[in-house]
Write a protein that holds these residues in place. Sequence first.
Motif, short mmCIF file in Angstrom:
data_model
loop_
_atom_site.label_atom_id
_atom_site.label_comp_id
_atom_site.label_asym_id
_atom_site.label_seq_id
_atom_site.Cartn_x
_atom_site.Cartn_y
_atom_site.Cartn_z
N ALA A 285 0.76 4.41 -2.57
CA ALA A 285 0.60 5.80 -2.14
C ALA A 285 1.69 6.67 -2.73
O ALA A 285 1.44 7.80 -3.22
CB ALA A 285 0.61 5.88 -0.61
N ALA B 121 -4.35 10.47 3.59
CA ALA B 121 -4.06 10.42 5.02
C ALA B 121 -2.75 11.15 5.32
O ALA B 121 -2.66 11.94 6.28
CB ALA B 121 -3.99 8.98 5.49
N PHE B 122 -1.72 10.92 4.48
CA PHE B 122 -0.42 11.56 4.71
C PHE B 122 -0.54 13.08 4.58
O PHE B 122 -0.08 13.84 5.43
CB PHE B 122 0.60 11.00 3.71
CG PHE B 122 1.90 11.74 3.73
CD1 PHE B 122 2.81 11.56 4.75
CD2 PHE B 122 2.20 12.65 2.70
CE1 PHE B 122 4.01 12.26 4.76
CE2 PHE B 122 3.39 13.35 2.72
CZ PHE B 122 4.30 13.14 3.75
N LEU C 206 -7.14 11.26 9.98
CA LEU C 206 -7.08 9.90 9.43
C LEU C 206 -8.49 9.33 9.25
O LEU C 206 -8.80 8.71 8.22
CB LEU C 206 -6.26 9.00 10.34
CG LEU C 206 -4.75 9.31 10.43
CD1 LEU C 206 -4.09 8.37 11.45
CD2 LEU C 206 -4.08 9.18 9.07
N ILE D 43 -6.18 0.45 0.96
CA ILE D 43 -5.35 1.23 1.88
C ILE D 43 -4.38 2.11 1.09
O ILE D 43 -4.12 3.27 1.45
CB ILE D 43 -4.60 0.30 2.85
CG1 ILE D 43 -5.59 -0.42 3.76
CG2 ILE D 43 -3.59 1.08 3.68
CD1 ILE D 43 -4.96 -1.42 4.70
N GLY D 44 -3.82 1.58 -0.01
CA GLY D 44 -2.92 2.37 -0.84
C GLY D 44 -3.62 3.57 -1.44
O GLY D 44 -3.00 4.62 -1.63
N PRO E 212 0.82 -1.22 0.00
CA PRO E 212 0.00 0.00 0.00
C PRO E 212 0.84 1.26 0.00
O PRO E 212 0.45 2.27 -0.60
CB PRO E 212 -0.82 -0.13 1.28
CG PRO E 212 -0.85 -1.60 1.56
CD PRO E 212 0.45 -2.13 1.09
N PHE E 213 2.02 1.22 0.64
CA PHE E 213 2.85 2.41 0.71
C PHE E 213 3.44 2.76 -0.66
O PHE E 213 3.58 3.93 -1.01
CB PHE E 213 3.97 2.21 1.75
CG PHE E 213 3.45 2.03 3.14
CD1 PHE E 213 3.02 3.12 3.89
CD2 PHE E 213 3.35 0.76 3.70
CE1 PHE E 213 2.54 2.95 5.17
CE2 PHE E 213 2.85 0.59 4.98
CZ PHE E 213 2.45 1.69 5.72
N TRP F 299 -6.05 5.19 0.03
CA TRP F 299 -6.35 6.11 1.16
C TRP F 299 -5.11 6.81 1.70
O TRP F 299 -5.18 7.98 2.12
CB TRP F 299 -7.02 5.30 2.27
CG TRP F 299 -7.04 6.00 3.61
CD1 TRP F 299 -7.75 7.09 3.96
CD2 TRP F 299 -6.27 5.64 4.77
NE1 TRP F 299 -7.51 7.45 5.28
CE2 TRP F 299 -6.59 6.56 5.79
CE3 TRP F 299 -5.35 4.61 5.05
CZ2 TRP F 299 -6.02 6.49 7.06
CZ3 TRP F 299 -4.79 4.55 6.30
CH2 TRP F 299 -5.12 5.48 7.30
N LEU F 300 -3.95 6.15 1.68
CA LEU F 300 -2.76 6.67 2.33
C LEU F 300 -2.30 8.03 1.81
O LEU F 300 -1.87 8.88 2.62
CB LEU F 300 -1.61 5.66 2.21
CG LEU F 300 -1.64 4.51 3.22
CD1 LEU F 300 -0.50 3.53 2.96
CD2 LEU F 300 -1.58 5.04 4.64
#
Length: 618
Positions: free
Chosen positions: A7, A469-470, A506, A462-463, A3-4, A465-466
């Motif tokens: 992102a 979020a960041f 978040l 999740i990727g 996911p990171f 959303w991140l």
Amino acid sequence: MSPFRLAAAELRRFRGHPIRTAALVAIVLIPLVYGGLYLWFAWDPYGKLDQMPVAVVNEDTGASVETDGETTPINGGDQLVEQLKEDRIFDWQFVDADEAARGLQNGDYYMVITVPEDFSTRLASLSGTDPEQATVEFDLNDANGYVAGIMASTVESELRNQINTAVYVTFATTIFGDLTDLNQGLTEAADGANQLADGIGTAQDGAETLENGLSDLNTGAQQVANGADQVSDGVDQAVGVAQPVVETLADNWSQIQTGASSAADLSDRANSDLNTVYTTLCAADTADADACAQLQTYIDDANSVNDDIQSTNATVQSTTTDTLDQASNDLTALQTGAADVATGAQQVADGASNAQTGAGDLATGLTELQDGATTLANSLTTAAESVPSTNPADDADNAEAYGSPVTIDEDNRNAAGTYGRGLAPFFIAIALWVFGLMGYLVLRTVNSRALAGPLRSVPIAIGGWLPGAFLGVLSALVLYLAVELGLGLNPRDALDTVGLSMLVILTFTAMAHLLKLAFGTAGSLLLVVLLMLQLTSAGGLYPVETTPKFFQVLHPLLPMSYVVDALRVTISGGETSHVVRALLVLAAYLVGSLALSSLVVAARRRWKPDSLNVPLQV
């Protein structure tokens, strides 16, 4: 692919193109622009009321009252105007009625305070049998701003204090006349009472000294009385012995005189016979010289004895019974005098004791009199201080006490301090929600290549959303630093405030990601709708209990309610349990939103004919 990495790939899309980079910076600054600017302009408006222009129109024509046959002019309108000049609650503009009406109509003044022409006349009537209530007019114009009127009404109590004080001073003048003379008279009376109290204090000291002296006198007098009693007893004993002797001597004195006379005669005859014998024996030449000399010695001794006898007889003969009677009377008088002295000494002792008691009573009475004089002085001083000053500046300073004699002791356990600090939890929550709304207008909710690849749905969701979020966390930090350093937020617990803000962003970005992912453009509309619902149901502006039932039902269901509640605690203080509850609710919304996003991603990976249709984009 993790996911990171998804992102990072999304964020790399904005490199190398100024417009795209500017768009990324813009969404980071959205909370600052929305929340920071609003809090800046509304941080402490009530602290600047003295910059709001308010017109004051004084049409009072004054009046006069009769006090003890003297006419006293009064003017409550002038009194009020002078007090307002000394207390700059607003930016006072003292104008006439026409200018005030024009300014209120055109928005130059937010309020007009008018003192009518019969203001003093009605106040003067309070001293008569037909009192009338005076009126001060407040004119507002909501066309110039409804909130301005509300702000003006917040200091209405202070205005009332100034008005009531002006009324108080004016009314007191109608009753007492020249308040300066009354104040001066009461002050002089208080000074006199103080001097009286001081004089009585000096007299009290003298009375105590007198009491102490009389105590010593009483002791000495009692000792004298006791000594006089002893002397009287001794004289009684002496007289008891001497009186019978003197009386007996007086009774036998005639016999004593007769015997003394006979003794004198016998002594003369014996002396004459001795002289005859000497002449007979010693006249011849043949007489024995030694014998004659011895005889002559005897004759001389006899002559001496005879002289003593004759002298004693003369004394006895010259002393009469009157002398002895006088001696007896003198002894009786001595006895009576000694008794009288003893009685008098006891009376002196009794008098000294009574005088001592009286001096004590005098000292006690003077103490009570001094207390009364002191109380009188204090009462007169209080009365003098309670007389209103004729100085408008002093009256303005004392308006709160005169206008509201009873104060309310208010205790705010977790005071916000300023208007902006009190509303900061609400507008911080709104700003963070707006970031989620705006962020996914620029960011993609899902990587299309990953969606078509073998990566599982959860990492893809999740990727997607991140990135939001960041950037949201970065945006929340920028907002906090700007409000803290620029406005002085000074939260009760800074770390909790920052940590809570990060969890909020978040959660809000996860919810925005879910709705945008699931509904596309309609998701943005849903975010706006949710924003409106949360604005009205979070209890950020008004207590939720004062809102319609619909919003009361929504209040516990939406996350912003808990965000506002928890930020109030971390900024101003309160129950930690509110923060814990908010953390649990936000965590549930966060996890739930990510889980639903994963399900949406999984659903979108099933290709259907409708998937070929281009969705509505904004």
